[in-house]
Design a protein around this motif. Structure first.
Motif, PDB file in Angstrom:
ATOM      1  N   LEU B 117       0.959  -1.281  -0.012  1.00  0.00           N
ATOM      2  CA  LEU B 117       0.117  -0.170   0.133  1.00  0.00           C
ATOM      3  C   LEU B 117       0.706   1.260  -0.074  1.00  0.00           C
ATOM      4  N   THR B 119       0.856   5.224   0.579  1.00  0.00           N
ATOM      5  CA  THR B 119      -0.185   6.328   0.867  1.00  0.00           C
ATOM      6  C   THR B 119       0.446   7.564   0.897  1.00  0.00           C
ATOM      7  N   LYS B 183     -10.316  -4.406  -1.155  1.00  0.00           N
ATOM      8  CA  LYS B 183      -9.253  -3.176  -1.523  1.00  0.00           C
ATOM      9  C   LYS B 183      -9.622  -1.933  -0.808  1.00  0.00           C
ATOM     10  N   ARG B 185      -8.528  -0.062   1.877  1.00  0.00           N
ATOM     11  CA  ARG B 185      -7.391   0.917   2.143  1.00  0.00           C
ATOM     12  C   ARG B 185      -7.051   1.600   0.879  1.00  0.00           C
ATOM     13  N   GLU B 186      -7.208   0.921  -0.228  1.00  0.00           N
ATOM     14  CA  GLU B 186      -6.561   1.670  -1.659  1.00  0.00           C
ATOM     15  C   GLU B 186      -7.808   2.508  -1.990  1.00  0.00           C
ATOM     16  N   VAL B 188      -9.755   4.082   0.033  1.00  0.00           N
ATOM     17  CA  VAL B 188      -9.307   5.419   0.674  1.00  0.00           C
ATOM     18  C   VAL B 188      -8.290   6.257   0.313  1.00  0.00           C
ATOM     19  N   VAL B 189      -7.164   5.594  -0.155  1.00  0.00           N
ATOM     20  CA  VAL B 189      -6.329   6.497  -0.647  1.00  0.00           C
ATOM     21  C   VAL B 189      -6.729   7.136  -1.781  1.00  0.00           C
ATOM     22  N   HIS B 217     -16.252  -2.099   7.673  1.00  0.00           N
ATOM     23  CA  HIS B 217     -15.070  -2.094   7.177  1.00  0.00           C
ATOM     24  C   HIS B 217     -14.374  -0.761   6.748  1.00  0.00           C
ATOM     25  N   LEU B 221     -11.752   1.898   8.354  1.00  0.00           N
ATOM     26  CA  LEU B 221     -10.433   2.381   7.725  1.00  0.00           C
ATOM     27  C   LEU B 221     -10.487   4.032   7.542  1.00  0.00           C
ATOM     28  N   THR B 225      -8.958   9.325   8.883  1.00  0.00           N
ATOM     29  CA  THR B 225      -8.527   9.908   7.675  1.00  0.00           C
ATOM     30  C   THR B 225      -9.754  11.271   8.083  1.00  0.00           C
ATOM     31  N   TYR B 277      -6.428   5.148  -7.504  1.00  0.00           N
ATOM     32  CA  TYR B 277      -5.070   4.787  -6.780  1.00  0.00           C
ATOM     33  C   TYR B 277      -4.067   4.122  -7.366  1.00  0.00           C
TER      34      TYR B 277
END
Lengths: 335, 447, 326
Positions: B117, B119, B183, B185-186, B188-189, B217, B221, B225, B277
């Motif tokens: 990941l 970021t 995916k 986390r991706e 969110v980025v 979930h 995450l 943020t 992302y």
């Protein structure tokens, strides 16, 4: 392998159908039917059966031999019309008049406009008004609710509560003088009063209405607007002079008020398409009904009121559009 | 949780049938031959840059943007360009495309293939937009509008919110759902990158309540943020429509005939956020996507990570074959998807699912007379009167149709779905929209 | 009693008189001058209000022609397709202008995608509208140029001149066609073309609009034009051009020699209303005879040569003549 089908989206369909709606209405009318049979005995069964057979027969004949189109008597719409027609008739009406009523309802009010979905007026009401004007004596002699003891011979007849009040007030009596002659509220609710077959029992009608609301066959707008208007209008009159005007509860529970509000005015075909329009429609019926009941020549005005408002439905549909998405002018910045 | 948010007008709730919700995303084998149409986005088709016989690597630029609203196309596979020819698209029309014979899987060197990941948010808005543009990103929800165009608000408009569409209101489809779970986390980025590109500080991820695992979930995450929040929404179709989603999340109504940016909102699909992302952090152009293969008769409803250009047949094979009584294959969901005529059709950037319907499900019911029940009016999310619009379209009275705002129809199909008389309302509405649109455009030319 | 009658008569008479006076002045004041020629021209027109001339109705056409006649002294560009030459000559007489004679035209359907030639691979379900189906899919048989067979042209026709043939699924034009062009506009796939009616209704045209390469076109439809350019080579009059694998016969140059019909390998070129030709050694039977002699068989691409309703009758007449001679 099969050929694949190509069609536009959506590719799924809800399980709603015209049939389901129509039989849903018929089911909602079942309690009222049972009550009318309980109070009017064999005569009620005769009227119901005859109206159903005649209506279905005329629908079949016209579709098959006059229109020469597909026969759709199984969609339930003729059945609903037939039951509604029966509800609007006194249980001692001669059989041949019932058949004429069915012919008027199906042939004149429905099929001459092109069949299901095209009629302007509620077919059952057209038939009722036709019969009322053509055979005023037979259509206004209401048998007393005496159950199966009536048999098929002559029954004792009497006036409806509305008729008693209308005549009484016309003869110069006051409401308190008339009180002993008219049924109590409890009797109104149960159905122990004179009247046409379907209009006597308020509880059975309300039960059917709740069922249709639950099944989303009708929305609350028309009945609530109509009954609300009647209550407000008659409350004002009653407040002004309680001796010369009947109270709102009496107006609500007697005559065809509930039958009209729940089953007649909400008829999908002849009522407006938007909620706004439906409220206007209901209010209009309410006002007209009270006007006819209080100042008109007839003791009962629901059927006339509904038919009159049916006639302006196309106008209401033009004037009352649904709330369009994105036509609200300003967007509040801090929402 | 109290009363869940949703949009105000209309809506239906079809049976969800999310058969593949628990099927983890599988990577599908490479096809033997990839068919890459050149018009995969809304707007102008792309212009090919490669020639017949040329060797290409995975991720190599195949075609450049053919206009302002257009995107480049990259090779999803490595191999030799076999032909540049007309290929069948999902509507059964032939369209220019590039056919590549697959040999091995050699990627371009500048693509980061690690799963780590990243970021890093140290990009300027222009850099992000440029990367998004170069990577050929389009809206992955199905409308395939070029993403970079949405990231450049027209002068006079500023974005306030970015709304990430994880609603997936179409029955059956689960590709966005799985993507959020696997995916997250991706995504969110990607969302943070989109916020940066648009210079906004608020992002809302809208998810319908039938995906509680995805809601919890994603909420977990985005906890740390800043500016990003998750909004659970009541299940109601068509909540995934841009206008409905904006109404549901921030309670603003996009004015008739305007774009979401007019109320300061930009809506992007979760798939698009993920692609952003990958494009920015991994330098990977858009050449694969998650596709749901599902249907009541499908033996193994699944979610696949598929290279663009893979024929539908291969996906169906991977889901253990086409059932015998298949009557219809739909590219997309059952409410808005398109029925396809052949399984040779390739997956494109906008394909979110392949739905196989049984023979008995695939036919329309007999049309009856309209009983004016006005259920179509009640369910229309745009507040239109489908019964009226379909009738005037049938009669060819397009001036009335225009006055009754036929052009606002989003073709969600709620009216036809709900009609008790089985009237093909949307067919007529599409016809009317088409003709009315042509009349309006014609007027624009002469005026 | 008499008074009442008198008063009523006087009052009503007065109202009538007053209204008449008002009407008189209103009519004077708001009178719009119109060229009387417009009325005269309109009288000559067929009053079909079909819009085939490009104007909304016959009145508008009359106004336009009168205007054009005054301003440019010519009726070029103004023509009533329904009335044809006769009407335009009449109009010319009214306006005192010479009108060039135009060859009569007829709508021609340039597709032969019958279920046999162009078998359906998928089934379309939905409203019977070509415009809708055209937007939805490429066609049941896979040819994206083919006739969709849903009859938008039939709906567009004001003259009862075009009907669907239930067997072939294709529209058929009959001799009521006035070449107004409504069907040409209605067809979303530009299959219908207005062509010269030809002497004795004889016409030769390419009955296909498929612009694909030969192989994919042939794959979907047996009688598709494959762009082989045999016809182009055989034509001595430069009437045939091939653009994007599709032959087109220019009816202005075509002399109806029928050479192209013979060489076409897919029978995509049609001849209508010709006499059956004699069999040749190298060609067992001409296309026309095949079509008239036998019903189309599945394995051979045979076009339905007879497209115009009255053509059938013509054939019969001619057959009778031959028989009589014998």
């Amino acid at each position: 392998m099969n050929k694949f089908t190509i069609s536009g989206s959506p590719h799924i369909k809800s399980d709603e159908s015209t049939k389901k709606i129509m039989y849903g209405v018929a089911l909602a009318m079942a309690p009222t039917m049972l009550v009318s049979i309980y109070f009017f005995g064999f005569q009620a069964i005769r009227v119901l059966v005859l109206a159903c057979i005649a209506s279905l027969f005329f629908e079949w004949v016209i579709q098959k031999y006059l229109i020469k189109g597909p026969v759709t008597i199984d969609d339930g719409s003729a059945l609903v019309t037939a039951i509604l027609l029966a509800f609007n008739l006194p249980s001692n009406l001669p059989s041949w008049m019932i058949i004429i009523g069915a012919l008027i309802a199906i042939g004149m009010a429905k099929m001459s406009f092109g069949g299901l979905g095209r009629n302007i007026f509620n077919p059952a009401l057209v038939a009722r008004v036709f019969l009322l004007i053509s055979f005023p004596v037979q259509m206004t002699s209401w048998p007393k609710p005496e159950g199966f003891s009536i048999g098929l011979s002559d029954a004792t007849t009497g006036a409806t509560p509305l008729g008693i009040v209308k005549e009484g007030l016309g003869a110069g009596k006051t409401m308190s003088q008339l009180k002993p002659e008219i049924p109590t509220y409890i009797q109104d609710l149960m159905g122990q009063m004179g009247g046409s077959m379907g209009e006597v029992s308020a509880i059975a009608l309300i039960l059917g209405g709740l069922y249709m609301l639950w099944k989303k066959i009708i929305t609350w707008h028309i009945p609530v607007a109509m009954l609300g208007t009647v209550v407000i209008f008659t409350s004002i009159l009653w407040g002004i002079d309680s001796e010369h005007f009947a109270d709102p509860v009496f107006h609500l529970l007697t005559g065809g008020m509930l039958l009209g509000a729940i089953f007649m005015a909400t008829d999908m075909v002849s009522s407006p398409m938007t909620h706004g329009g439906q409220i206007v429609f209901g209010v209009g019926i309410g006002i007209l009904t009270v006007l006819i009941r209080v100042w008109g020549a007839y003791p009962e005005g629901v059927s006339f009121a509904i038919l009159l408002m049916n006639a302006v439905v196309p106008l209401i549909n033009k004037g009352f559009k649904p709330k369009r998405f994105g036509l609200k002018p300003a967007i509040s910045k801090n929402s | 949780m109290g009363i869940l948010k949703t949009f105000a007008l209309g809506g239906v709730h079809p049976e969800e049938n999310k058969l593949s919700a628990n099927a983890a995303i599988e990577v599908l084998d490479l096809p033997k031959q990839a068919f890459i149409p050149l018009g995969q986005n809304l707007g102008a088709p792309s212009k090919p840059l490669v020639k017949r016989g040329e060797e290409v690597k995975t991720g190599q630029l195949l075609a450049e943007a053919g206009g302002f609203i257009s995107t480049p196309v990259h090779s999803p596979v490595s191999g030799k360009v076999f032909k540049i020819e007309n290929i069948l698209n999902a509507s059964g029309y032939k369209q220019m495309g590039i056919i590549i014979n697959v040999e091995g899987d050699e990627w371009m060197d500048d693509i980061d293939r690690s799963d780590e990941l990243s970021t890093n948010l140290d990009y300027s808005p222009e850099e992000i937009i440029e990367k998004v543009k170069q990577a050929g990103l389009v809206g992955m929800g199905g409308a395939t509008f070029p993403t970079y165009v949405k990231l450049m608000p027209p002068p006079g408009n500023t974005a306030e919110y970015i709304i990430i569409n994880g609603v997936e209101c179409e029955p059956y489809l689960t590709s966005d759902h799985r993507l959020m779970l696997e995916k997250g986390r991706e995504i969110v980025v990607g969302t943070q990158l989109l916020m940066k590109a648009l210079k906004v500080d608020k992002a809302i991820i809208g998810i319908e309540n039938n995906k509680p695992d995805a809601i919890s979930h994603m909420s977990e995450l985005v906890k740390n943020t800043e500016g990003v929040s998750v909004q659970a929404l009541k299940v109601q179709y068509p909540q995934g429509g841009e206008k409905q989603l904006i109404k549901a999340t921030v309670n603003r109504e996009v004015p008739s005939g305007k774009l979401p940016i007019a109320v300061g909102c930009v809506v992007q699909n979760v798939g698009t956020a993920f692609a952003v992302y990958e494009a920015v952090q991994k330098n990977k152009p858009l050449f694969e996507r998650v596709v749901t293969v599902t249907g009541k008769a499908v033996k193994k409803p699944s979610n696949f990570l598929v290279r663009i250009g893979t024929p539908v047949q291969q996906l169906i094979d991977a889901a253990e074959g086409l059932p015998d009584d298949t009557g219809k294959i739909i590219n997309g969901g059952p409410m808005m998807g398109k029925a396809i005529s052949s399984t040779e059709v390739p997956i494109v950037k906008g394909s979110s699912g392949i739905l196989v319907m049984k023979e008995e499900e695939s036919h329309r019911k007999t049309e009856n007379a309209c009983i004016r029940c006005s259920k179509c009016t009640y369910v229309c999310p745009m507040g239109l009167e489908p019964f009226l619009l379909s009738r005037v379209s049938r009669l060819g009275k397009f001036d009335i149709a225009e006055d009754e705002m036929i052009m606002d129809c989003i073709e969600c199909g709620s009216c036809q779905y709900t009609c008790p008389a089985n009237i093909p309302l949307l067919d007529y509405l599409r016809l009317g929209k088409n003709k009315t649109g042509a009349i309006i455009r014609g007027r624009g030319r002469t005026a | 009693m008499d008074d009442i009658i008198l008063i009523a008569v006087a009052a009503l008479g007065g109202v009538g008189l007053l209204a008449a006076v008002i009407l008189f002045f209103v009519a004077k004041k708001f009178k719009v001058y119109e060229d009387p020629l417009i009325d005269e021209v309109e009288e000559k027109l067929p009053a079909a209000n079909c819009g085939g001339c490009g104007f909304p109705g016959c009145r508008a056409f009359a106004e336009a022609t009168v205007k054009a006649a005054k301003e440019t002294k010519s009726l070029e560009g103004h023509s009533c397709p329904v009335g044809g030459n006769d009407v335009m000559q009449d109009v010319g007489k009214v306006l005192g202008l010479e009108v060039e004679a135009m060859a009569p035209m007829i709508a021609v359907i340039r597709c032969n995608g019958t279920p046999i030639n162009h078998p359906a691979k998928v089934k379309f379900e939905g409203v019977t509208s070509c415009a809708f189906a055209h937007g939805l899919h490429g066609g049941e048989g896979g040819c994206q140029y083919s006739c969709l067979g849903l009859g938008d042209c039939v709906d567009a026709c004001d003259f009862d001149a075009i009907h669907m043939n239930p067997e072939t699924g294709l529209p058929v034009v009959n001799d009521k066609c006035t070449a107004c062009g409504a069907c040409v506009i209605a067809c979303p796939r530009d299959i219908i073309e207005l062509r010269k009616k030809g002497p004795k209704d004889r016409r030769i045209f390419v009955s296909c609009v498929n612009a694909e390469k030969g192989a994919p076109a042939k794959k979907n439809c047996q009688t598709a034009c494959i762009g082989c350019s045999k016809c182009e080579k055989v034509c001595k009059f430069d009437a045939i051009t091939i653009t994007s694998f599709l032959a087109y016969i220019n009816f202005e140059n075509c002399t109806l020699c029928r050479k192209c019909v013979e060489v076409c390998p897919t029978s995509a070129i049609w001849e209508v209303n010709f006499k059956p030709r004699k069999p040749k050694a190298d060609r067992p039977a001409s296309v026309v005879e095949k079509a008239t002699a036998t019903k189309a068989t599945p394995e051979k691409p045979i076009p339905l040569t007879i497209k115009v309703d009255n053509a059938q009758e013509d054939f019969k007449k001619e057959d009778n003549k031959i028989e009589n001679k014998e």
